[in-house]
Design a protein around this motif. Structure first.
Motif, mmCIF file in Angstrom:
data_model
loop_
_atom_site.group_PDB
_atom_site.id
_atom_site.type_symbol
_atom_site.label_atom_id
_atom_site.label_comp_id
_atom_site.label_asym_id
_atom_site.label_seq_id
_atom_site.Cartn_x
_atom_site.Cartn_y
_atom_site.Cartn_z
ATOM 1 N N LYS B 111 0.849 -1.193 0.000
ATOM 2 C CA LYS B 111 0.000 0.000 0.000
ATOM 3 C C LYS B 111 0.884 1.242 0.000
ATOM 4 O O LYS B 111 1.122 1.850 -1.031
ATOM 5 C CB LYS B 111 -0.918 -0.016 1.228
ATOM 6 N N THR B 112 1.411 1.560 1.194
ATOM 7 C CA THR B 112 2.224 2.777 1.267
ATOM 8 C C THR B 112 3.567 2.613 0.567
ATOM 9 O O THR B 112 4.142 3.566 0.092
ATOM 10 C CB THR B 112 2.491 3.159 2.730
ATOM 11 N N SER B 113 4.066 1.387 0.509
ATOM 12 C CA SER B 113 5.401 1.206 -0.071
ATOM 13 C C SER B 113 5.345 0.880 -1.559
ATOM 14 O O SER B 113 6.323 0.428 -2.127
ATOM 15 C CB SER B 113 6.133 0.091 0.665
ATOM 16 N N ARG B 114 4.191 1.110 -2.181
ATOM 17 C CA ARG B 114 4.079 0.715 -3.573
ATOM 18 C C ARG B 114 5.145 1.382 -4.450
ATOM 19 O O ARG B 114 5.681 0.769 -5.362
ATOM 20 C CB ARG B 114 2.686 1.035 -4.110
ATOM 21 N N TYR B 115 5.454 2.639 -4.149
ATOM 22 C CA TYR B 115 6.430 3.334 -4.997
ATOM 23 C C TYR B 115 7.787 2.630 -4.971
ATOM 24 O O TYR B 115 8.511 2.609 -5.948
ATOM 25 C CB TYR B 115 6.561 4.804 -4.568
ATOM 26 N N LEU B 116 8.115 1.996 -3.820
ATOM 27 C CA LEU B 116 9.379 1.253 -3.750
ATOM 28 C C LEU B 116 9.395 0.100 -4.739
ATOM 29 O O LEU B 116 10.386 -0.180 -5.411
ATOM 30 C CB LEU B 116 9.590 0.703 -2.339
ATOM 31 N N TRP B 117 8.242 -0.590 -4.845
ATOM 32 C CA TRP B 117 8.190 -1.732 -5.775
ATOM 33 C C TRP B 117 8.113 -1.265 -7.208
ATOM 34 O O TRP B 117 8.548 -1.981 -8.111
ATOM 35 C CB TRP B 117 7.062 -2.676 -5.382
ATOM 36 N N ASN B 118 7.565 -0.065 -7.413
ATOM 37 C CA ASN B 118 7.672 0.509 -8.758
ATOM 38 C C ASN B 118 9.136 0.641 -9.146
ATOM 39 O O ASN B 118 9.547 0.286 -10.253
ATOM 40 C CB ASN B 118 7.025 1.893 -8.804
ATOM 41 N N TRP B 119 9.913 1.142 -8.200
ATOM 42 C CA TRP B 119 11.340 1.308 -8.485
ATOM 43 C C TRP B 119 12.030 -0.033 -8.669
ATOM 44 O O TRP B 119 12.868 -0.200 -9.557
ATOM 45 C CB TRP B 119 12.030 2.089 -7.357
ATOM 46 N N ALA B 120 11.684 -0.986 -7.815
ATOM 47 C CA ALA B 120 12.304 -2.311 -7.928
ATOM 48 C C ALA B 120 11.976 -2.910 -9.292
ATOM 49 O O ALA B 120 12.842 -3.485 -9.958
ATOM 50 C CB ALA B 120 11.805 -3.223 -6.814
#
Ligand code: HDD
Ligand code: HEM
Ligand code: HEM
Lengths: 468, 335
Positions: B111-120
Motif C-alpha cells: 500500500k504505502t510502499s508501492r512506490y518502492l516496488w515501482n522502483w524495484a
C-alpha cells in the motif's frame, strides 16, 4: 588475509542453494494441498473449500515467486563459480537440468498463470486441472534435480575420458544408487513442510477465533496427513542412512561422530567433535544403539572417520550436529502427530491452547530440518564434489578471484535479505487478513459477470487493496 | 574435423538459437514494461501494464533458463567460458531479474510502499536488459581463452562498445514493451503507447545503426563477412528496415496488433544478422559450434525428449495466451 575464491564460492553456493531450497520444499507440499482443496471444492460445491483454496493460493503466489527468482540464480551458479566441474560433468548434468526445464518449469509456469489469475476465465474443471498440473510440475522438477544431486553423491553409469564424463548408461546414471531414497525423503519432507505450515497457520486462526469452522477443517485434514507422513519419514530416513552407510561410509561416520571403526558403537546424544585431535569431548551416548540402528545388530561394525586420511574427512562437527537437529525435529513431529490423535479422541484437538501454541511454533521446524538435512548430505560429502572422483578444488572456476567472489557473495546476501524481509512481511499480512469471506467471493463473481467497463476499475482496485 | 552439415550439433545450434530469440522476444516485452514504467502517465496505467504481463512473465522467463541449461547440455564450452567471463555482469542481471520478479507479487500487496516496488520493478528490468545487451556486445568482441578456459579479467565485458549494446537492448525492449501495450491496452494508455513508439523506434534505429557500423571495426572477422563481396547477407538489414517501416506505418494507422508483430520481425532479423556475422563461431574468436559441442550421445538423449516435449510446451503456452487474450483492465488481481 588472502581471499580464497574456493572457500567464498562454497559459502556462496551453500547460501544461495539453501535460500532457494526453503521455497520449493514449501511449494511442493502446498501445490498438492491446493490441488486437493480445488478438487474438494469442485466435487462438493461447499464454499469452505474454495475459501481455503483462495487463501492458500495467495500464500503460494508469494512463496512460488521467491522460489522462481532464487532458482534462476541457481541455473547460472554452476557456470559462474564451478565452471571446471560444469565442463567435466556437462554430458550428464546438462541433459538433466534441461529435462527439468522442458518437462517441469514450463508446465508449472504456464498453469500457474491460470491458477492465480484465471479462476473466472476458465471453467472450474480446468482451473482444478491447472492446480493439478502445477503440483505435478513440482514433483517432476524435484525428480530431475535430485537425480543430478544424487549422481554427484553416488556417481554411476559414466566413464571419464579426456577429463570429461561420458555417459555409458542413462538409466544407471539417472536412477543411481541413492536417488530413490533421496527422492522419497525429499517428497515426504515437502509434504511435512506443507502440512506443518498449514497446521501452524490454522492453529493461529483458531487461537484468535477467526473463521474457526474453515480452519478447523484444515487443521483436521493436516493432522491426519502428518500422522501418516511423519512416522513414514523416520522410516525412510533410516533406509536413507543405510544406503549412505553402503556408499558413503565416511559421511555416516561423521553423522555418528565415530572416529575409530568398531563394533558395538554407542549412539551419541551429545559430543563436541574435535577434528584437530581426531576425538570427541563430553560424550554422552546410549551403548550399542548406533550399531543396532545402522546394522540391525548390537555388535554390528560401524566405519570410523580415521578410515580415511585427515584431509579427506568432512568437517565433522557441522555434520554431526546438523544430523541431530534434523532427527530431533523429525521425532518431535511424530510426537505432535500422535498428540493430535490423542486429542482428537478427547474431542479437543481444535481447542487445546497449549497444543495449538505448540503447532504455531512447529511450522518453522520442517524448514530447519530440511536445511539441516541438506547440510548433512552436502557437507558430509566434502571434500568431494563428485564422490571420490572430483574435489571442490578441482571444480572451481579458474579465472575467479577472491575479490569477485566476495563481491557477489555480499551482493547475494544483501539482495536476498531485502526480498526475504519483504516476502515475510507480505506473507504475515496475508496470514493476518485471513481467508476472503463467502460474500466477497459471491459478490466478486457477480461483479465480474457484469463485465465492468474500465471506468469501474479504480473502484475495484480499492477492493483488491482492502482484501490483500 | 570435418562434419556433415546436418549433424546433431547443427540441429542443436538451431534449437539454442530458437530458445534465445524466444527469450528475447517473450521476456523482452515484459522487461519493456519495467523500462517504460517510470514514464507511464499515471499509477493506474502502471497497474494495467503490470497486469498485462503478470500471468505470463514466469513462463517467458523460463526460456532464459532453457537457454542456460540447454547451453550446458549441448555446448558446454560456451556455458563454461561465457559465464565466468561475464561473472559480474551475470550477477547484475540476476539481481535485476530478482527484483523485477518479486515486484510482481509484492507490488500487488503493497500500500504505502508501492512506490518502492515501482522502483524495484523498473530498476530491475533496466539493469537486466542492459546486462543482456552487454552480453551481446561482449560476444561480438570475443573472449580471452586459453586451453578452453577463460583467462581474462573481471571487467573485460564492460567497454564503450558493450555499454552501447546494453543501451541498445534497453531501447529495443522498451519498443517491444510499448507495442505490446498497444496490443493489450485501451484509451488513454494506448494513446500514450502510440505516442512513444515512434520515438523508441528512432532510438533503436540510431543505436542499432551505430552498433552495425562499429561492429566490423571491433572484429575483423565480421568485417570480412560483410565487405568481402556482395552476398545474401545484405538482405537481412534490408528486411529489418522494412519491419521498422512496418512499425511506423501501422502506428500511424492506429493498428492494434501489427506494431507488436512488426517489432518481433525487427528483432528476429537483427538477430539473424548477428548470427550470420559470426557463424560458425560460438565462442569468438576461439571455438566454433563443433569445438564447443558436448558428446554425441548426450545431444541425442536430450534431443529425443525435446522433440517430444516442446510441441506440448508450445501448445499449452499458446493456450495460456488464449486464456488471457483481449484488453487488460486495471483491477484484475488474484482470484
Ligand atoms: C522435514 C524434513 C526432514 C525430517 C523430519 C527428516 N529429514 Fe532426513 N533429510 C531431509 C529432511 C528431513 C532432507 C533435507 O530432505 C535431506 C537432505 C538430502 C536428502 O536426501 O534429504 C535429508 C537427509 C538425510 C540423511 C542424509 C543422507 C545422505 O546424504 O546420504 C539421512 C541419513 C537422513 N536424512 C535421515 C533422517 C532420519 C533418520 C530422520 C528421522 C527422524 C530424518 N532424516 C528426518
Ligand atoms: C536443496 C537444498 C540444498 C542445500 C541446503 C544444499 C547445501 C549445500 C551446502 C551447505 C554445500 C556446501 C558444502 C561444502 O562446502 O562442504 C553444498 C554444496 C554443493 N551442492 Fe548442495 N545443497 C542443496 C541441494 C543441492 C542440489 C539439488 C544440487 C545439485 C543439483 C546441489 C549441488 C551442490 C554442489 C555442486 C555443491 C558444491 C559446491 C560447493 O561446495 O559449494 N546441492 N550444498
Ligand atoms: C533440493 C533441491 C531442489 C529442489 C527440490 C528444487 C525444486 C524446485 C521447484 C519445485 C521449483 C519450482 C518453483 C518453486 O516451487 O519454488 C524450482 C524452481 C527452480 N529451481 Fe529448484 N530445486 C532444487 C535445487 C535447485 C538447484 C540446485 C538448481 C540449479 C540448477 C535449481 C534451479 C531452479 C530454477 C532455475 C528454478 C526456476 C524455475 C521457474 O522459473 O519456474 N533448483 N526448484
Amino acid at each position: 588475509m588472502e581471499l580464497d575464491p574456493l572457500l567464498l564460492s562454497r559459502i556462496q553456493f551453500a547460501f544461495v542453494v539453501s535460500f532457494h531450497a526453503i521455497f520449493p520444499v514449501f511449494t511442493i507440499g502446498l501445490a498438492s494441498y491446493i490441488a486437493v482443496l480445488e478438487g474438494l471444492s469442485l466435487k462438493t460445491g461447499n464454499p469452505a473449500w474454495e475459501r481455503l483454496s483462495r487463501f492458500w493460493i495467495q500464500v503460494f503466489a508469494v512463496v512460488f515467486g521467491m522460489g522462481v527468482v532464487s532458482g534462476i540464480v541457481m541455473a547460472f551458479q554452476f557456470g559462474t563459480n564451478w565452471s571446471n566441474f560444469s565442463m567435466a560433468s556437462s554430458n550428464f548434468l546438462g541433459p538433466m537440468l534441461s529435462y527439468e526445464v522442458i518437462t517441469a518449469f514450463f508446465l508449472e509456469a504456464a498453469f500457474l498463470g491460470v491458477l492465480l489469475f484465471g479462476r473466472d476465465r476458465v471453467p472450474p474443471g480446468v482451473h482444478f486441472m491447472s492446480a493439478v498440473m502445477v503440483a505435478t510440475g513440482t514433483f517432476i522438477s524435484a525428480f530431475w534435480i535430485l537425480s543430478a544431486n544424487s549422481w554427484m553423491q553416488t556417481p554411476a553409469g559414466v566413464e571419464i575420458r579426456d577429463g570429461l564424463y561420458h555417459v555409458l548408461s542413462w538409466s544407471e546414471a539417472i536412477f543411481n544408487a541413492s536417488l530413490l531414497y533421496r527422492f522419497m525423503h525429499m517428497l515426504l519432507a515437502s509434504f511435512l513442510t506443507g502440512g506443518f505450515v498449514v497446521l501452524g497457520v490454522s492453529a493461529w486462526f483458531l487461537l484468535r477465533n477467526i473463521d474457526t469452522d474453515v480452519h478447523k477443517k484444515a487443521l483436521s485434514m493436516s493432522l491426519w496427513l502428518v500422522l501418516i507422513i511423519a512416522p513414514a519419514q523416520v522410516l525412510v530416513g533410516d533406509f536413507h542412512g543405510l544406503n549412505t552407510l553402503e556408499h558413503q561410509p565416511t559421511k555416516v561416520a561423521a553423522m555418528e561422530g565415530n572416529w575409530e571403526r568398531g563394533t558395538g558403537v554407542p549412539l551419541l546424544l551429545f559430543a563436541i567433535p574435535d577434528q584437530e585431535n581426531q576425538t570427541n569431548h563430553f560424550e554422552i551416548g546410549i551403548p550399542k544403539l548406533a550399531s543396532l540402528i545402522l546394522t540391525h545388530d548390537m555388535e554390528g561394525e560401524i566405519p570410523g572417520l580415521k578410515d580415511v586420511p585427515k584431509h579427506e574427512q568432512p568437517p565433522v562437527a557441522i555434520v554431526f550436529w546438523s544430523f541431530r537437529i534434523m532427527v530431533g525435529l523429525g521425532l518431535l513431529m511424530v510426537l505432535f502427530a500422535i498428540a493430535g490423535l490423542v486429542l482428537r479422541y478427547k474431542g479437543r484437538y481444535a481447542t487445546s491452547r497449549p497444543f495449538l501454541q505448540g503447532l504455531r511454533f512447529m511450522s518453522l521446524s520442517p524448514f530447519i530440518a530440511v536445511v539441516a538435512g541438506w547440510f548433512v548430505t552436502e557437507i558430509g560429502r566434502s571434500p568431494w564434489l563428485v564422490y571420490e572422483q572430483m574435489t571442490h578444488a578441482q571444480g572451481v572456476t579458474p579465472s575467479l578471484t577472491g575479490a569477485m567472489a566476495l563481491f557477489t557473495l555480499i551482493g547475494y546476501i544483501v539482495v536476498y535479505s531485502i526480498i526475504f524481509a519483504a516476502g515475510l512481511y507480505y506473507l504475515m499480512r496475508v496470514l493476518y487478513t485471513g481467508a476472503p469471506s463467502t460474500s466477497t467471493i459471491v459478490g466478486e463473481r457477480q461483479e465480474r459477470r457484469a463485465k465492468r467497463p474500465l471506468s469501474a476499475a479504480e473502484a475495484s482496485w480499492e477492493i483488491e487493496e482492502g482484501k490483500s | 574435423m570435418i562434419e556433415p552439415v546436418f549433424d546433431l550439433t547443427f540441429i542443436w545450434a538451431f534449437i539454442i538459437a530458437f530458445g534465445i530469440i524466444m527469450y528475447v522476444m517473450m521476456d523482452g516485452f515484459v522487461l519493456g514494461q519495467g523500462i517504460l514504467f517510470p514514464f507511464a502517465p499515471n499509477e493506474e496505467s502502471r497497474d494495467v501494464m503490470m497486469n498485462s504481463v503478470a500471468p505470463v512473465w514466469d513462463g517467458n522467463g523460463t526460456w532464459l533458463i532453457l537457454g542456460g541449461a540447454g547451453l550446458l547440455a549441448a555446448f558446454p564450452r560456451v556455458y563454461t567460458i561465457i559465464l565466468p567471463a561475464l561473472y559480474i555482469g551475470v550477477f547484475l542481471m540476476l539481481a535485476g531479474l530478482i527484483f523485477r520478479g518479486v515486484a510482481f507479487e509484492f507490488r500487488f500487496k503493497a500500500k504505502t510502499s508501492r512506490y518502492l516496488w515501482n522502483w524495484a520493478f523498473s530498476g530491475g528490468s533496466i539493469v537486466a536488459a542492459f546486462a543482456q545487451g552487454a552480453v551481446v556486445g561482449s560476444y561480438i568482441q570475443g573472449f580471452n581463452v586459453v586451453d578452453g578456459v577463460y583467462v581474462g579479467g573481471a571487467f573485460d565485458w564492460l567497454t564503450p562498445f558493450t555499454v552501447l549494446t546494453g543501451l541498445g537492448m534497453v531501447a529495443g525492449y522498451g519498443l517491444l514493451g510499448s507495442t505490446w501495450l498497444i496490443l493489450k491496452s485501451k484509451d488513454a494508455l494506448q494513446a500514450w503507447a502510440y505516442k512513444v513508439t515512434p520515438w523508441l523506434l528512432l532510438t533503436v534505429l540510431v543505436v542499432f545503426g551505430i552498433i552495425g557500423l562499429w561492429t566490423p571495426y571491433v572484429d575483423n572477422y565480421v568485417y570480412l563477412r560483410w565487405f568481402s563481396g556482395i552476398s545474401f547477407i545484405w538482405l537481412l538489414p534490408v528486411i529489418t528496415l522494412a519491419f521498422a517501416w512496418g512499425i511506423l506505418s501501422s502506428v500511424k494507422n492506429r493498428h492494434d496488433s501489427k506494431p507488436f508483430f512488426a517489432t518481433m520481425g525487427l528483432f528476429i532479423f537483427t538477430y539473424l544478422g548477428l548470427i550470420a556475422s559470426k557463424f560458425p563461431y560460438v565462442v569468438p574468436p576461439s571455438y566454433t559450434l563443433w569445438d564447443a559441442a558436448s558428446a554425441h550421445e548426450s545431444q541425442l538423449f536430450l534431443l529425443l525428449g525435446l522433440l517430444f516435449v516442446i510441441p506440448f510446451v508450445l501448445v499449452y503456452t499458446a493456450w495460456t495466451y488464449w486464456v488471457f487474450r483481449g484488453k487488460v483492465k486495471a483491477g484484475e488481481g488474484y482470484s
